[in-house]
Structures are given as structure tokens and as C-alpha cells.
Scaffold this active site. Sequence first.
Site, PDB file in Angstrom:
ATOM      1  N   TYR A   1     -14.946  -2.659  10.276  1.00  0.00           N
ATOM      2  CA  TYR A   1     -13.584  -2.119  10.188  1.00  0.00           C
ATOM      3  C   TYR A   1     -12.848  -2.396  11.512  1.00  0.00           C
ATOM      4  CZ  TYR A   1      -9.592   0.998   9.825  1.00  0.00           C
ATOM      5  OH  TYR A   1      -8.302   1.493   9.811  1.00  0.00           O
TER       6      TYR A   1
ATOM      7  N   PHE B   1       0.216   6.480   4.507  1.00  0.00           N
ATOM      8  CA  PHE B   1       1.294   5.966   5.359  1.00  0.00           C
ATOM      9  C   PHE B   1       2.331   5.199   4.538  1.00  0.00           C
ATOM     10  CE2 PHE B   1      -1.962   5.312   9.058  1.00  0.00           C
ATOM     11  CZ  PHE B   1      -1.939   6.664   9.342  1.00  0.00           C
TER      12      PHE B   1
ATOM     13  N   GLY C   1      -4.052   6.757  15.301  1.00  0.00           N
ATOM     14  CA  GLY C   1      -5.377   7.392  15.345  1.00  0.00           C
ATOM     15  C   GLY C   1      -5.600   8.131  14.042  1.00  0.00           C
TER      16      GLY C   1
ATOM     17  N   SER D   1      -4.671   0.051  14.213  1.00  0.00           N
ATOM     18  CA  SER D   1      -5.420   1.311  14.328  1.00  0.00           C
ATOM     19  C   SER D   1      -5.835   1.471  15.786  1.00  0.00           C
ATOM     20  CB  SER D   1      -6.681   1.237  13.458  1.00  0.00           C
ATOM     21  OG  SER D   1      -7.543   2.319  13.722  1.00  0.00           O
TER      22      SER D   1
ATOM     23  N   ARG E   1      -2.194  -1.231  -6.118  1.00  0.00           N
ATOM     24  CA  ARG E   1      -2.884  -1.564  -7.380  1.00  0.00           C
ATOM     25  C   ARG E   1      -2.677  -0.490  -8.437  1.00  0.00           C
ATOM     26  NH1 ARG E   1      -8.533  -2.026  -4.527  1.00  0.00           N
ATOM     27  NH2 ARG E   1      -7.458  -0.257  -3.578  1.00  0.00           N
ATOM     28  N   ARG E   2      -2.287   0.724  -8.038  1.00  0.00           N
ATOM     29  CA  ARG E   2      -2.193   1.828  -9.010  1.00  0.00           C
ATOM     30  C   ARG E   2      -0.766   1.911  -9.582  1.00  0.00           C
ATOM     31  NH1 ARG E   2      -5.323   6.126  -5.264  1.00  0.00           N
ATOM     32  NH2 ARG E   2      -4.338   4.816  -3.684  1.00  0.00           N
TER      33      ARG E   2
ATOM     34  N   GLY F   1       0.822  -1.217   0.000  1.00  0.00           N
ATOM     35  CA  GLY F   1       0.000   0.000   0.000  1.00  0.00           C
ATOM     36  C   GLY F   1       0.850   1.258   0.000  1.00  0.00           C
ATOM     37  N   ALA F   2       1.821   1.300  -0.918  1.00  0.00           N
ATOM     38  CA  ALA F   2       2.766   2.429  -0.945  1.00  0.00           C
ATOM     39  C   ALA F   2       2.374   3.495  -1.963  1.00  0.00           C
ATOM     40  CB  ALA F   2       4.171   1.910  -1.239  1.00  0.00           C
TER      41      ALA F   2
ATOM     42  N   THR G   1      -5.055  11.117   5.294  1.00  0.00           N
ATOM     43  CA  THR G   1      -4.473  10.506   4.096  1.00  0.00           C
ATOM     44  C   THR G   1      -5.638  10.387   3.099  1.00  0.00           C
ATOM     45  OG1 THR G   1      -5.013   8.336   4.960  1.00  0.00           O
ATOM     46  CG2 THR G   1      -2.821   9.194   5.513  1.00  0.00           C
TER      47      THR G   1
END
Length: 257
Positions: A152, A14, A183, A139, A34-35, A9-10, A187
Amino acid sequence: MNKTVLVTGATSGFGKAIATVFAQNGYDVCITGRRAERLRSLKMELESAYKVSITTSCFDIRNRKEVEDAVAVLKQSHSTIDILVNNAGLAAGLSTIDEGDVDDWDAMIDTNVKGLLYVTRQVLPMMKEKGGHIFNIGSTAAKLVYKNGNVYCATKFAVDALNQAMRIDLLPYGIKVTGIHPGMAETEFSIVRFKGDEQRAASVYRGFEPLHAEDIANTVYYCATLPAHVCINDLTITCTNQANSAHTIKDAERVNK
Ligand code: NDP
Ligand code: 8X3
């Protein structure tokens, strides 16, 4: 030889900040998401600024075969992964359990729990020989359930359980496991949660200064660079106006503005 970090997830938030801080400090970084275009431009940005090698790997973490194939390709160019940052994740929607969207539930469980497991399972053989460090991004929602956060929060409670389990199972290999529990941080998280509604997303952080992605990246880097015999097991980090996942105040509510 530079140490190697794999960050899931870069492409944003984060993960992007974590990849950047490690590159700044001379680590080679494998960046995933994915992008593809975002991965390509982050690779160019980091390689032109720092003397490091950035490897991009574009896959959907929910798809087990894609994860297996992607890590198999990484194994051809990297004999070892020293640090794995399991960061990719999302919240989808915010509603009571009786009105929840089942597709949203699938997306969160498949990404935040199963995706994290798929990646970890594939990367561990590259870490077991020399030891290493796994970071799982949980989280404050892993510590206290909040209204409408049901599924979640459940996925993040699961991440917290997996932190504890991994720490026990990986003791014989000298693999550190650190749970990072942020917390509220501005983003793309809330934009994703509210399905592209940027105004609603921005309103979540209005009236106080939330965490920045760099705050979490610097914390991960700090934990990763402690002496070999020291492992921070678990860290909960909030902005100063937040006490836990259910209690945040606006600046205007503070008595000593
Ligand atoms: P962002 O939305 O900015 O980033 C999420 C990242 O996860 C993106 O790079 C995205 O990449 C990746 N991702 C999401 N789904 C998938 C998938 N199916 N396959 C591969 N990659 C995926 O949010 P954050 O940076 O805030 O979130 C990162 C982590 O931090 C998450 O686990 C989140 O739950 C957690 N967190 C966030 C907090 C916050 O307030 N922001 C607070 C506490 C925890 P792409 O879309 O390119 O696939
Ligand atoms: C992300 C922050 O407050 O939406 O985990 O749970 S919150």
C-alpha cells in the site's frame, strides 16, 4: 456555464465528500465508482439540493477499456474537464511482505497506480486546451512506510512520484497538480482493508478523533479556488493526534487532556 469536476471513487468517503462540496459551490460534477446504485442516489441528492448537473459514470478503474469507454462517453456531454480528482483507491490487507496476499497486491497496484494513470491519460486531452487542475489523493503512507504497510505504501509513494512528474510535464499547459496526503480518516477505507470486518475497522480509530472526509473535501476545494497563478503542490494533513503514518496517540496518552 458551471465549471466541471470529475471525481473518481465518489461512492464513499473522500470522493463523496469532495463531490458534495463542489456541487454545493455550483460546480457540475462527474462522479465515478463501481457501485451504480450509490452513484444514482448521490446524483439525485445533489441535483435536488443544488442547481448543478451531476453525471454518473460506473466503471472499474482497473480495467483500461472500461476507463477509455467511460471517458469517451463523458466527452460527448462535456467539452472540458476543469478539475480532475484522482481519489479512487484502496488498501487491501495488512501483513509482512513474506505473508502478503498477491491478489491484494494486484488490487492495490492496479487501482491506486494504474487506474489513476488510465483516467489521467484519457482526461488530459479535455484539459490541455484551457488548463486545469489535477488532484492526486496520496496518503501519509506516501511519505513514510509503516509496519506491514509495504505494498500500500509503495503505491502511494508511486502516486507521490507521479504528482511530481505530472507537475513538470504539464507546466506548458497551465495545469496545476496538487498532491493531497491525508492521515487516518474514518471512511470505508479500513472496512475495505479488513475485508468487511467492521469491528476491526472501527478499532483503528478508537480513542481519538480521526480526520473526517469533509476535512479533506474542504481542503481540496480551498486549493481549487486559489488565484490562477497560485498552485499548492503538496499538502500532508493529519488529525491532531497523528504525527505521521507511524506515530498516532490516543487522547488518554495526551498530557493536557
Ligand atoms: P473509501 O473506501 O470510503 O472510498 C474508496 C472509493 O474508491 C470508493 O468510492 C470506491 O468506489 C472507489 N474505488 C475503489 N476501487 C475502485 C475501482 N477498482 N474502480 C473504481 N472505483 C474504485 O475510502 P477513502 O475515501 O478513505 O479513500 C479514498 C482515497 O483516499 C484512496 O485513494 C485512499 O487510499 C486514500 N486515503 C485514505 C485515507 C483514510 O484513512 N481513509 C488516508 C489517506 C489516503 P466503488 O467501491 O463503488 O468502486
Ligand atoms: C490511509 C491511511 O494510515 O492506513 O492512507 O496509511 S493509513
